[in-house]
Design a protein around this motif. Sequence first.
Motif, PDB file in Angstrom:
ATOM      1  N   ASP A  32      98.619 111.344  83.510  1.00 27.59           N
ATOM      2  CA  ASP A  32      97.136 111.039  83.389  1.00 27.59           C
ATOM      3  C   ASP A  32      96.946 109.461  83.532  1.00 27.59           C
ATOM      4  O   ASP A  32      97.434 109.019  82.224  1.00 27.59           O
ATOM      5  N   PRO A  33      96.643 108.623  84.302  1.00 25.42           N
ATOM      6  CA  PRO A  33      95.944 109.189  85.474  1.00 25.42           C
ATOM      7  C   PRO A  33      96.737 109.760  86.832  1.00 25.42           C
ATOM      8  O   PRO A  33      96.439 110.432  87.697  1.00 25.42           O
ATOM      9  N   GLY A  34      98.165 109.658  86.671  1.00 26.06           N
ATOM     10  CA  GLY A  34      99.044 110.171  87.615  1.00 26.06           C
ATOM     11  C   GLY A  34      99.942 108.940  88.369  1.00 26.06           C
ATOM     12  O   GLY A  34      99.692 107.809  88.364  1.00 26.06           O
ATOM     13  N   PHE A  35     101.116 109.425  88.902  1.00 31.85           N
ATOM     14  CA  PHE A  35     101.897 108.488  89.401  1.00 31.85           C
ATOM     15  C   PHE A  35     101.607 107.646  90.517  1.00 31.85           C
ATOM     16  O   PHE A  35     101.505 106.276  90.435  1.00 31.85           O
ATOM     17  N   PRO A  36     100.687 107.999  91.375  1.00 34.69           N
ATOM     18  CA  PRO A  36     100.044 107.123  92.420  1.00 34.69           C
ATOM     19  C   PRO A  36      99.215 106.129  91.963  1.00 34.69           C
ATOM     20  O   PRO A  36      99.151 104.727  92.314  1.00 34.69           O
ATOM     21  N   GLU A  37      98.526 106.265  90.881  1.00 31.54           N
ATOM     22  CA  GLU A  37      97.392 105.298  90.354  1.00 31.54           C
ATOM     23  C   GLU A  37      97.955 104.524  89.161  1.00 31.54           C
ATOM     24  O   GLU A  37      96.987 103.739  88.488  1.00 31.54           O
ATOM     25  N   THR A  38      99.204 104.709  88.770  1.00 34.22           N
ATOM     26  CA  THR A  38      99.818 104.089  87.795  1.00 34.22           C
ATOM     27  C   THR A  38     100.501 102.561  88.201  1.00 34.22           C
ATOM     28  O   THR A  38     101.421 102.955  88.896  1.00 34.22           O
ATOM     29  N   THR A  39     100.068 101.518  88.075  1.00 35.69           N
ATOM     30  CA  THR A  39     100.782 100.174  88.276  1.00 35.69           C
ATOM     31  C   THR A  39     101.686 100.087  87.246  1.00 35.69           C
ATOM     32  O   THR A  39     101.821 100.279  86.076  1.00 35.69           O
ATOM     33  N   ILE A  40     102.645  99.000  87.746  1.00 37.95           N
ATOM     34  CA  ILE A  40     103.836  98.536  86.681  1.00 37.95           C
ATOM     35  C   ILE A  40     102.908  97.738  85.649  1.00 37.95           C
ATOM     36  O   ILE A  40     103.321  97.669  84.539  1.00 37.95           O
ATOM     37  N   GLU A  41     101.916  97.054  86.121  1.00 38.27           N
ATOM     38  CA  GLU A  41     101.078  96.369  85.206  1.00 38.27           C
ATOM     39  C   GLU A  41     100.602  97.380  84.088  1.00 38.27           C
ATOM     40  O   GLU A  41     100.649  96.759  82.767  1.00 38.27           O
ATOM     41  N   ARG A  42     100.190  98.367  84.181  1.00 41.16           N
ATOM     42  CA  ARG A  42      99.436  98.932  83.597  1.00 41.16           C
ATOM     43  C   ARG A  42     100.795  99.877  82.511  1.00 41.16           C
ATOM     44  O   ARG A  42     100.508 100.180  81.468  1.00 41.16           O
TER      45      ARG A  42
END
Length: 201
Positions: A32-42
């Motif tokens: 959560d939020p999920g793989f596609p939505e998760t950036t390296i920065e986050r």
Amino acid sequence: MNGRSYRGMSAEERLAERRERLISAAYILYSDPGFPETTIERLCAEARISNRAFYECFSGRDELMQTVYDRCVRETLDAMSKAIEQAPDTLADRVETGVTSYISFVTDDRRRARIMHLEVRRAGECLVTSRQSAVAAFTRTIESNVADLPEVTKANQHLLALGMIGAIQELLIEWVLADDPPPVAGLIDTATHIFRRSFVT
């Protein structure tokens, strides 16, 4: 990288500690939020490390996702195998124990259920090999635990095992995505019913 100590930790220990922090961060964010939505920065912000440190640990988001997924699978397989080892040597008992231990362990932490059954698909090509390896491992576990039982059907047990894995995966996807999830006990009862109907002669 040299082996000098910093704050009581060697370079290897610091690297391992950062990897674990990133794995923990990914376990949280990839669910959560999920793989596609998760950036390296986050991921770096959650793990409290720099972007540069990230690339000392992983080549990118894909490798980190593979590491998290593989660990979830390994832990689930271990829990299921240990439970089945203690079950009586009857098809009914092995099926009920295997299904109960798998579904209970996966649903005990919704993040694990989401990563193993939903985000692995959303990750796309990078997880195809890991997902195939996981399916093969669970298939072998099913086959090895029913093959020696006299009441088991003579039909193709490998294909039956694959079908059962697919059924459980769909039940757990429903559980993860539903606004009003079915009770875990209901998932276990349904999966157990399907298994028994499929494997009994």
